[in-house]
Write an enzyme that holds these catalytic residues in place. Structure first.
Site, PDB file in Angstrom:
ATOM      1  N   ALA A 129       0.850  -1.193   0.000  1.00 11.17           N
ATOM      2  CA  ALA A 129       0.000   0.000   0.000  1.00 11.17           C
ATOM      3  C   ALA A 129       0.883   1.238   0.000  1.00 11.17           C
ATOM      4  O   ALA A 129       2.011   1.208   0.517  1.00 11.17           O
ATOM      5  CB  ALA A 129      -0.883  -0.005   1.238  1.00 11.17           C
ATOM      6  N   GLU A 185      -0.377  -9.432   0.270  1.00 14.22           N
ATOM      7  CA  GLU A 185      -1.814  -9.737   0.444  1.00 14.22           C
ATOM      8  C   GLU A 185      -2.513  -9.828  -0.911  1.00 14.22           C
ATOM      9  O   GLU A 185      -3.400 -10.655  -1.120  1.00 14.22           O
ATOM     10  CB  GLU A 185      -2.462  -8.668   1.323  1.00 14.22           C
ATOM     11  CG  GLU A 185      -1.954  -8.740   2.761  1.00 14.22           C
ATOM     12  CD  GLU A 185      -2.486  -7.624   3.628  1.00 14.22           C
ATOM     13  OE1 GLU A 185      -2.297  -6.441   3.248  1.00 14.22           O
ATOM     14  OE2 GLU A 185      -3.098  -7.907   4.671  1.00 14.22           O
ATOM     15  N   GLY A 229       0.889  -5.055   1.696  1.00 19.12           N
ATOM     16  CA  GLY A 229      -0.348  -5.203   0.920  1.00 19.12           C
ATOM     17  C   GLY A 229      -0.109  -5.875  -0.421  1.00 19.12           C
ATOM     18  O   GLY A 229      -1.028  -6.464  -0.997  1.00 19.12           O
ATOM     19  N   GLU A 249       4.133  -5.102   7.360  1.00 20.35           N
ATOM     20  CA  GLU A 249       3.409  -3.967   7.963  1.00 20.35           C
ATOM     21  C   GLU A 249       3.937  -3.585   9.343  1.00 20.35           C
ATOM     22  O   GLU A 249       3.937  -2.411   9.727  1.00 20.35           O
ATOM     23  CB  GLU A 249       1.908  -4.301   8.076  1.00 20.35           C
ATOM     24  CG  GLU A 249       1.157  -4.336   6.761  1.00 20.35           C
ATOM     25  CD  GLU A 249       1.220  -5.674   6.048  1.00 20.35           C
ATOM     26  OE1 GLU A 249       2.035  -6.537   6.450  1.00 20.35           O
ATOM     27  OE2 GLU A 249       0.463  -5.861   5.078  1.00 20.35           O
TER      28      GLU A 249
END
Ligand code: COA
Length: 259
Positions: free
Chosen positions: A66, A113, A110, A133
């Site tokens: 992200a 993910e 992310g 993270e």
């Protein structure tokens, strides 16, 4: 369809969606995530597309996760609203056609993910993966705490998530985080080869098989077995089953109708 942060190209029956911010290691901004959601929706109903590959532009990253800049000043209410409207990871889950993640470099936070939400993960031998993270004081928020242990087991999931350490492609293959590792220069060719192989099958059978297998992550065994029986009962009625069986008996290639 025009996009600012992704590129969509077609290679025969396979559509390739490239996250296209190579100077930012393809970090996923809100705009980029929304564009991938839109592209997946369009490709899922596009008749010429049978399989989808997600990749990162450039030679360094699938995606470094992200966009960390967007975490600054984000409020809890803003974060809640993002979940309310469904996430990129939900969109991948909803896509009926198979999605392959082609992991050419950094695949972090992310980004991991995202790769884990896909159906099949093919990695370059130069790839670096991590559930990172924790290094910026947060936890996985795109399904990582649920999908990672399902792929690699509780201990490996906790080790990766709590240390925030990065692992190489060989280790990722060993723990089951990726499904195949190939030399960097062969990555695109090999991923397209697998996608095209899947595309050569009955699209109906592919969708039903994918639905049955993905259900195994959501259902207890007895429910999952019942779901498989109901999909198998459905496929028995299909024109492709008639054609597939006839083609086998007549010793020729099947001509699929996808129904
Ligand atoms: N969000 C926003 N920008 C990011 C980013 C992210 N997740 N990851 C990398 N970038 C940007 C950098 O800010 C830099 O931009 P700049 O040139 O404008 O400063 C550019 O991408 C290149 O990254 P850089 O850090 O200079 O490359 P590097 O080769 O030295 O290091 C990484 C690569 C992947 C190790 C490092 O970028 C990193 O740790 N990124 C964050 C990974 C992460 O923790 N992701 C999970 C987020 S929840």
């Amino acid at each position: 369809m025009n996009y600012d942060t992704i590129l969509v190209t077609h290679h025969g029956p396979t559509a390739v969606v490239a996250l296209n911010r190579p100077d930012k290691l393809n970090a996923m901004s809100m705009i980029l995530k929304a564009e991938v959601v839109r592209a997946l929706h369009d490709l899922d109903i596009d008749e010429r597309t049978r399989t989808i590959i997600l990749k990162g532009s450039g030679d360094k990253a699938f995606t470094a996760g992200a966009d960390i800049h967007e975490f600054q000043d984000r409020t809890a209410i803003e974060q809640w609203r993002m979940y309310e409207h469904g996430t990129l990871y939900d969109a991948i889950d909803r896509t009926a056609k198979p999605i392959l993640a082609m992991i050419n470099g950094y695949c972090l936070g992310g980004g991991l993910e995202l790769a884990m939400a896909c159906d099949i993960r093919i990695a370059s031998d130069r790839a670096t993966l991590g559930q990172t993270e924790i290094n910026i004081g947060i936890i996985p928020g795109g399904g990582g705490s649920q999908r990672l242990p399902r792929l690699v087991g509780l201990g490996n999931a906790l080790k990766l998530t709590l240390t925030g350490d990065r692992i190489d492609a060989t280790e990722a293959l060993r723990v089951g985080l990726v499904d195949e590792v190939v030399p960097h220069s062969h990555l695109e060719r090999r991923t397209l080869e697998i996608a095209d192989r899947i595309a050569s099958r009955s699209a109906l059978a592919v969708r039903l098989a994918k639905a049955a297998i993905r259900a195994s992550a959501r259902m207890p065994l007895n429910q999952g077995l019942r779901y498989e029986h109901s999909l198998f009962t459905l496929v028995i009625e299909s024109e492709d089953k008639e054609e597939g069986v006839r083609a086998f008996l007549e010793k020729r290639d099947a001509k699929w109708k996808d129904r």
